[in-house]
Write a protein that holds these residues in place. Structure first.
Motif: not given
Length: 429
Positions: A177, A181, A183-185, A349, A406, A410-411, A419
Motif C-alpha cells: 500500500h 493506492s 487500499e482505497t478500493t 469502503y 485507507r 486517502d480518507w 501516509s
C-alpha cells in the motif's frame, strides 16, 4: 452484584494481553494476584448496568477465555493503551489512525456494501479511537491465539506460526500500500478470499436475503409488516413516548447521511419501532432500537431495518496517550455517535448509505446503520488444523492492513495529513 470469573480464565487472558504466550507458573501466579483488581475494574466498568443486564453479561463472559476477553476491553486498554513497547515500531503521530478499538475475530463479519456486494470486513466501530496502529494488532493477535486454544490441539510453535502469518501478511500488505493506492478500493469478496472464508461469503449470499431477514424480525399484521415484539425474544415493545420521539427524529437523522444514495422521503416512513435486546457482549446494556422503515417501494418485501444504538465514550479513551485522546475528541466534536460513523467511513469502503447518527430525547447520541440481510460471522470452531488457522490469520492481517491504510490522507488529509502505510513501512522495513 459480585462477578465470579474463573481464575484460570483471567490468568490466560492477562498473560496474552501482556504479550506472554507461555504459561510459566510464575506468570500465572502473578496474574492470579491481580484477580481482586480485575474484579473491581469489571464491576466499576459495568456499574451502570441494571442487575439483570449485569448478570447476563457476566454469565456470557464466563463461557470462555475468548468471551471474557471480548467483555473486558477496558482491561486491555488499561494494560496496554500507553505501553512503552509502542515506541519500537511506532508510537508517534505518523503511526496514528482510526482504530476499531475493540478488535477481535468476531468483530469481522459478512455484510453487503453500498453496491450490493457481499463482503467480509470489520463491522463494529463502537469503540473506535484515534491511536497507534499496533493497539489494534495486539488485540487481534490475542484473539487469534484464544481462538486457537478454544479448539485445542495447537502447540505453542503452531500458535506462533499463526501469529507470524498474521503479522507478515499485515506488513506485506502495508508495504504494498505504501507504493500504491490499491487500499482505497480494496474489498474482500468470495472471489478473492480462500481457506473457508470464500465459502462463508458464498453461503451467506446464497442462503440469506432480505425477505428471510424480515421473516426473522417481523410479522404481517393485516397485510402490513411490523417488528415482532411478541414472538421474537430479542425484541421488546417501547413506550408511545419513545416511538413518537424516534419518528420525530427521522428528519434529523436523514440530515447526517452522506453516502451516495438518493432516497425519497417515503423511503424513511416509519412502520414500527422496537427495543433490541441481548445484542453483543461488550456492548450489552447499551440502549438500542430497531426501526422498520418502508424502503424503496410500498411492497412488504423491501422494508429496511435501521439499528439505532446509544454511544458513549469508548473504553480506550481514558487510557490513550493524552494527545491521541484529545485528538479523538476533537475530530468528533465530543459526539461519540459521530465518532463511530467517522471511523466506519475512514476505515471502510463503500459503506452503508444509511449510516448516520442522531440525538434522542433521552440526551444520548445514537449511531444509525442498516441491519444487513447477509449479517454473518466466521465460525472459529472450524479452525481445527494449522492450515486453516494460518489461512484465516493471514487474511485477517491483510484485511486489517487495508482498513488501516485507507484511514490516513486517502480518507481526509485535513484529519490525517500523512501516509500511514508509508510510516509503518519505514518503521518495520
Amino acid at each position: 452484584m459480585p462477578v465470579t470469573i474463573p481464575r484460570a480464565n483471567y490468568a490466560l487472558v492477562s498473560l496474552l494481553a501482556l504479550g506472554f504466550l507461555g504459561a510459566a507458573p510464575a506468570r500465572l501466579e502473578a496474574a492470579s494476584r491481580r484477580t481482586s483488581v480485575v474484579v473491581a475494574e469489571i464491576n466499576a466498568a459495568n456499574a451502570a448496568l441494571s442487575t439483570a443486564e449485569r448478570a447476563e453479561k457476566y454469565a456470557a463472559m464466563k463461557v470462555s477465555p475468548a468471551a471474557f476477553f471480548r467483555g473486558s476491553n477496558h482491561l486491555y486498554w488499561k494494560d496496554l493503551g500507553r505501553s512503552p513497547h509502542l515506541a519500537t515500531y511506532g508510537g508517534v503521530v505518523a503511526t496514528r489512525t482510526f482504530l476499531a478499538g475493540d478488535l477481535h475475530v468476531d468483530n469481522f463479519g459478512v455484510f453487503d456494501d453500498d453496491q450490493g456486494d457481499v463482503v467480509y470486513a470489520i463491522n463494529d466501530f463502537d469503540q473506535a479511537v484515534v491511536g497507534d496502529y499496533q493497539l489494534d494488532l495486539w488485540r487481534l493477535a490475542t484473539s487469534i491465539v484464544l481462538s486457537a486454544r478454544a479448539n485445542g490441539g495447537f502447540s505453542g510453535a503452531q500458535e506462533a506460526a499463526a501469529l507470524d502469518a498474521f503479522t507478515e501478511a499485515y506488513l506485506d500488505a502495508m508495504a504494498a500500500h505504501a507504493g500504491s493506492s490499491a487500499e482505497t478500493t480494496a474489498k474482500f469478496v468470495a472471489g478473492n478470499t480462500y481457506g473457508l472464508l470464500d465459502e462463508l461469503l458464498v453461503d451467506a449470499e446464497q442462503d440469506h436475503d432480505r425477505v428471510e431477514m424480515l421473516g426473522d424480525w417481523t410479522i404481517l399484521v393485516a397485510g402490513v409488516r411490523r417488528l415482532d415484539t411478541a414472538g421474537n425474544p430479542d425484541l421488546a415493545s417501547v413506550s408511545s413516548a419513545v416511538e413518537s420521539d424516534l419518528r420525530a427524529r427521522m428528519t434529523a437523522y436523514r440530515g447526517t447521511l452522506s453516502g451516495g444514495g438518493s432516497f425519497p422521503a417515503s423511503f424513511f416512513a416509519v412502520k414500527s419501532v422496537a427495543q433490541r435486546l441481548h445484542a453483543g457482549l461488550g456492548s450489552l446494556g447499551a440502549r438500542r432500537y430497531y426501526v422498520l422503515i418502508e424502503g424503496a417501494t410500498s411492497s412488504q418485501s423491501d422494508d429496511r431495518i435501521l439499528d439505532f444504538k446509544a454511544q458513549q465514550a469508548p473504553e480506550g479513551l481514558a487510557y490513550l496517550d493524552s494527545s491521541a485522546a484529545a485528538f479523538t475528541t476533537f475530530v468528533c466534536t465530543g459526539n461519540h455517535a459521530l465518532r463511530g460513523v467517522l471511523a466506519y467511513k475512514a476505515l471502510g469502503y463503500r459503506v452503508d448509505d444509511l449510516l448516520g447518527y442522531v440525538t434522542l430525547a433521552d440526551g444520548k447520541a445514537y449511531s444509525v446503520r442498516e441491519r444487513s440481510p447477509y449479517k454473518e460471522t466466521f465460525d472459529t470452531s472450524q479452525l481445527t488444523s494449522i492450515t486453516r488457522l494460518t489461512n484465516l490469520a493471514e487474511q485477517w492481517g491483510t484485511i486489517l492492513a487495508a482498513h488501516h491504510a485507507r484511514a490516513d490522507r486517502d480518507w481526509d488529509a485535513s484529519v490525517f495529513p500523512g501516509s500511514l502505510d508509508g510510516a509503518i513501512d519505514a518503521f518495520t522495513d
